[in-house]
Design an enzyme around this catalytic site. Structure first.
Site, PDB file in Angstrom:
ATOM      1  CD  GLU A  34      -2.924  -0.547  -0.103  1.00 22.91           C
ATOM      2  OE1 GLU A  34      -3.299   0.686  -0.325  1.00 22.91           O
ATOM      3  OE2 GLU A  34      -3.570  -1.373  -1.012  1.00 22.91           O
ATOM      4  CB  CYS A 189     -13.350   4.395 -13.521  1.00 25.34           C
ATOM      5  SG  CYS A 189     -14.092   6.072 -13.257  1.00 25.34           S
ATOM      6  CB  CYS A 196     -18.082   4.539 -19.819  1.00 24.16           C
ATOM      7  SG  CYS A 196     -17.029   5.838 -18.990  1.00 24.16           S
ATOM      8  CB  CYS A 199     -18.023   0.900 -16.158  1.00 27.18           C
ATOM      9  SG  CYS A 199     -18.394   1.366 -14.763  1.00 27.18           S
ATOM     10  CB  CYS A 205     -21.861   6.174 -14.043  1.00 30.90           C
ATOM     11  SG  CYS A 205     -20.730   7.411 -14.097  1.00 30.90           S
TER      12      CYS A 205
HETATM   13  S1  SF4 Z   1     -19.427   4.719 -16.281  1.00 31.27           S
HETATM   14 FE1  SF4 Z   1     -18.864   6.174 -14.625  1.00 31.27          FE
HETATM   15  S2  SF4 Z   1     -17.762   4.656 -12.975  1.00 31.27           S
HETATM   16 FE2  SF4 Z   1     -18.061   3.681 -14.953  1.00 31.27          FE
HETATM   17  S3  SF4 Z   1     -16.082   4.062 -15.977  1.00 31.27           S
HETATM   18 FE3  SF4 Z   1     -17.527   5.521 -16.774  1.00 31.27          FE
HETATM   19  S4  SF4 Z   1     -17.100   7.121 -15.391  1.00 31.27           S
HETATM   20 FE4  SF4 Z   1     -16.115   5.428 -14.329  1.00 31.27          FE
END
Ligand code: SF4
Length: 351
Positions: A34, A189, A196, A199, A205
């Protein structure tokens, strides 16, 4: 729609990283990783981590090491305060905790180099304790998903992000969730051109829906630079204009410039310093020049001198520059701009 954590965990089961060398239930290894990951990407960290823990496999070995050797094994990772803090913390854990890594948040957060998010990540990843994290990756995911505006360095924005991070952290599978939100931020992200389309939390989102994903999280606001003002005199005699060499130190040191007439009117300055009587004068629009630490607003005042101008009065470091000639030497950038404008206006006047 399933909740945020469930979708993230489903995604993690299919795509998350599960074979990183520090994904083991050993708080010392998690702690070292970390700290290394604080300013550095996973791919860079892996070989450093492996060398470091091969030489210092536990807290006691690290505590007994010489500082030079610790820094040597950190060499190339940068941000050496991290290594110094790690070493100091290991000594403290040896002396105060029997060389065992503590499992309570207060003690972990009191160690040098460990802030709130790092402490939470170690406790979640190594002990499965439920704590919210807010490292750079989690911050980006959460700020975008909930469209939280403002720079996260500001206390109120940070408070909103922490509150959201707390709400989103599930009660079960905290270790996987912690790894999942870090992985989502690191792999999909991303700061630029996030993926996206793949995602798992795209459906709700808010930044994605608004089409302004890269606006989050907001960057640190630029500090307002101080503004200084000056008046530059473009004293014209026939086909020549007066230039002065600036002092060697300071702004535009040693370059040629128009005289700055702050503290006197252009008329007074011409009478006292050239000396010549000022005739017609004209103020040009202010031009702004940006330096690293301040902006300078320059008011150019063009003065046509009357009568015979005493060229012999050319003092050391001043020159009557004929506009058709090549400049006497280096010119300050706005001076060059003003000279070009002067030449253009003269060409227009001469038809
Ligand atoms: S949809 Fe939203 S959370 Fe997902 S990668 Fe795109 S910006 Fe990030």
């Amino acid at each position: 729609m399933a909740d945020f954590a469930s979708r993230l965990l489903d995604w993690f089961d299919r795509h998350g990283r599960k074979d990183l060398p520090w994904q083991v239930p050993d708080p010392y290894l998690v702690w070292v990783s970390e700290i290394m990951l604080q300013q550095t990407q996973v791919a860079t960290v892996i070989p450093y981590f492996q060398r470091f823990v091969a030489r210092f496999p536990d807290i006691d070995t690290l505590a007994r090491a010489h500082a030079d050797e610790v820094l040597d094994l950190w060499s190339g990772l940068g941000y050496y305060a991290r290594a110094r803090n790690l070493h100091a913390a290991a000594k403290r854990l040896r002396d105060e905790q029997g060389a065992r890594f503590p499992a309570d948040r207060e003690t972990v957060e009191s160690l040098p180099g460990i802030g709130r998010s790092t402490a939470a990540a170690i406790l979640a990843l190594a002990f499965g304790q439920r704590h919210a994290i807010l490292d750079g990756n989690a911050k980006r995911v959460l700020a975008r998903h909930a469209a939280i505006a403002g720079w996260p360095g500001k206390a109120d924005v940070a408070a909103r992000l922490w509150a959201l991070a707390e709400r989103r952290t599930p009660a079960a599978r905290v270790t996987d969730y912690t790894q999942a939100i870090m992985d989502l931020g690191a792999t999909l992200c991303t700061r630029r051109r996030p993926g996206c389309g793949r995602c798992p939390v795209r459906e709700d989102c808010r930044a994605f829906a608004a089409g302004n994903v890269e606006a989050y999280p907001a960057s640190k606001p630029k500090k307002d630079k101080p503004l200084r003002r000056t008046t530059m005199l473009l004293a014209i005699a026939g086909d020549a204009v007066l230039l002065e060499r600036r002092p060697p130190a300071g702004v535009w040191g040693g370059l040629w410039s128009f005289p700055e007439v702050d503290g006197a009117t252009p008329d007074e300055w011409c009478r006292d310093r050239i000396p010549a009587a000022a005739g017609t004068s004209e103020r040009w629009p202010v031009i702004r020049h940006s330096f690293t630490h301040f902006d300078l607003d320059i008011l150019p005042v063009v003065v046509h001198l009357r009568g015979q101008v005493p060229r012999a009065a050319e003092a050391e470091g001043t020159v009557w520059y004929r506009l058709d000639d090549s400049p006497p030497g280096g010119l300050a950038a706005p001076v060059k701009r003003l000279l070009d404008t002067l030449k253009e206006s003269r060409n227009v006047a001469n038809g």
